[in-house]
Design a protein around this motif. Structure first.
Motif, PDB file in Angstrom:
ATOM      1  N   ARG A  62       0.834  -1.218   0.000  1.00 36.49           N
ATOM      2  CA  ARG A  62       0.000   0.000   0.000  1.00 36.49           C
ATOM      3  C   ARG A  62       0.864   1.261   0.000  1.00 36.49           C
ATOM      4  N   TRP A  63       1.878   1.272   0.852  1.00 39.06           N
ATOM      5  CA  TRP A  63       2.754   2.441   0.935  1.00 39.06           C
ATOM      6  C   TRP A  63       3.457   2.652  -0.402  1.00 39.06           C
ATOM      7  N   ALA A  64       3.977   1.587  -0.984  1.00 37.77           N
ATOM      8  CA  ALA A  64       4.706   1.697  -2.252  1.00 37.77           C
ATOM      9  C   ALA A  64       3.802   2.203  -3.366  1.00 37.77           C
ATOM     10  N   THR A  69       7.100   5.553  -7.761  1.00 30.47           N
ATOM     11  CA  THR A  69       6.745   5.373  -9.162  1.00 30.47           C
ATOM     12  C   THR A  69       6.799   3.887  -9.520  1.00 30.47           C
ATOM     13  N   LYS A  70       6.280   3.556 -10.655  1.00 30.01           N
ATOM     14  CA  LYS A  70       6.318   2.173 -11.135  1.00 30.01           C
ATOM     15  C   LYS A  70       7.766   1.670 -11.194  1.00 30.01           C
ATOM     16  N   ASP A  71       8.678   2.474 -11.729  1.00 31.77           N
ATOM     17  CA  ASP A  71      10.081   2.068 -11.823  1.00 31.77           C
ATOM     18  C   ASP A  71      10.734   1.924 -10.448  1.00 31.77           C
ATOM     19  N   GLN A  72      10.397   2.809  -9.522  1.00 28.62           N
ATOM     20  CA  GLN A  72      10.946   2.703  -8.170  1.00 28.62           C
ATOM     21  C   GLN A  72      10.470   1.423  -7.486  1.00 28.62           C
ATOM     22  N   ARG A  73       9.197   1.099  -7.679  1.00 28.22           N
ATOM     23  CA  ARG A  73       8.665  -0.140  -7.095  1.00 28.22           C
ATOM     24  C   ARG A  73       9.365  -1.352  -7.698  1.00 28.22           C
ATOM     25  N   TRP A  94       0.498  -7.012  -7.579  1.00 25.60           N
ATOM     26  CA  TRP A  94      -0.396  -5.999  -8.159  1.00 25.60           C
ATOM     27  C   TRP A  94       0.245  -4.619  -8.190  1.00 25.60           C
ATOM     28  N   VAL A  95       1.063  -4.267  -7.191  1.00 26.51           N
ATOM     29  CA  VAL A  95       1.670  -2.934  -7.193  1.00 26.51           C
ATOM     30  C   VAL A  95       3.007  -2.902  -7.912  1.00 26.51           C
ATOM     31  N   GLY A  96       3.496  -4.061  -8.346  1.00 25.73           N
ATOM     32  CA  GLY A  96       4.705  -4.089  -9.161  1.00 25.73           C
ATOM     33  C   GLY A  96       6.018  -4.113  -8.396  1.00 25.73           C
ATOM     34  N   LEU A  97       5.973  -4.568  -7.132  1.00 24.79           N
ATOM     35  CA  LEU A  97       7.225  -4.803  -6.419  1.00 24.79           C
ATOM     36  C   LEU A  97       7.809  -6.090  -6.993  1.00 24.79           C
ATOM     37  N   ASN A  98       9.111  -6.127  -7.194  1.00 23.20           N
ATOM     38  CA  ASN A  98       9.654  -7.209  -8.010  1.00 23.20           C
ATOM     39  C   ASN A  98      10.530  -8.213  -7.300  1.00 23.20           C
ATOM     40  N   ARG A  99      11.027  -7.937  -6.122  1.00 21.13           N
ATOM     41  CA  ARG A  99      11.969  -8.873  -5.498  1.00 21.13           C
ATOM     42  C   ARG A  99      11.655  -9.011  -4.017  1.00 21.13           C
ATOM     43  N   ILE A 100      11.617 -10.257  -3.566  1.00 25.03           N
ATOM     44  CA  ILE A 100      11.361 -10.570  -2.162  1.00 25.03           C
ATOM     45  C   ILE A 100      12.472 -11.494  -1.675  1.00 25.03           C
ATOM     46  N   ILE A 101      13.011 -11.178  -0.511  1.00 26.75           N
ATOM     47  CA  ILE A 101      13.944 -12.085   0.155  1.00 26.75           C
ATOM     48  C   ILE A 101      13.342 -12.402   1.525  1.00 26.75           C
TER      49      ILE A 101
END
Length: 161
Positions: A62-64, A69-73, A94-101
């Protein structure tokens, strides 16, 4: 495999999980870090009042969505104590965050609780990529698993008092 920077952020996730427990919540913590390495947002579970949707990963999404921006996410990394549940994995995608560790998988944490005699949760322990196949996922991080397991065991003991 994991850098010193990754380990620093993951240790912070363990500390946030402990903070959640100390505040009467289930022990989960997450940190959002920019491509440049800046901590942008961090949170812990806030479900002690009965709202079980108050996961830190969901709050990060939600915060992101509102602040990046899309690129920052897409360039950010989410560090988290435990692999996202399906709700949080979907929000992340859905918000376009791309990497999870993550430190421990949802399945592993579920096995801990099962071994301690807990009832299963109402939501399946699905791997992130089963919900969000395009997200880059890394984990588990064995070096921190014992720390996290101890915090979860304290939470379980609190539940059974």
């Amino acid at each position: 495999m994991f850098t010193d920077t990754d380990m620093t952020h993951l240790r912070r996730c363990v500390a946030l999980a402990a903070t959640a427990l100390d505040k009467g919540n289930s022990p989960y913590g997450s940190v959002l870090v920019s491509k440049q390495g800046q901590v942008l947002f961090e949170d812990h579970n806030r479900d002690g009042d009965g709202d079980n949707t108050r996961h830190p990963e969901f709050e990060i999404a939600r915060w992101a969505a509102s602040n990046l921006t899309k690129d920052q996410r897409a360039g950010s990394v989410v560090y988290t104590s435990t692999e996202h549940c399906p709700m949080c994995a979907a929000a992340h995608a859905w918000v376009g965050l791309n990497r999870i560790i993550y430190i421990s998988s949802g399945q592993e944490v579920g096995q801990w609780y099962s071994g301690w005699g807990a009832e299963p949760t109402p939501v399946a322990k699905l791997p992130i990529n089963q919900v969000a196949p395009g997200v880059r996922v890394e984990g588990p991080v064995a070096q921190l698993t014992d720390n996290l397991k101890e915090i979860h065991h304290r939470y379980f003991q609190h539940l059974t008092r």
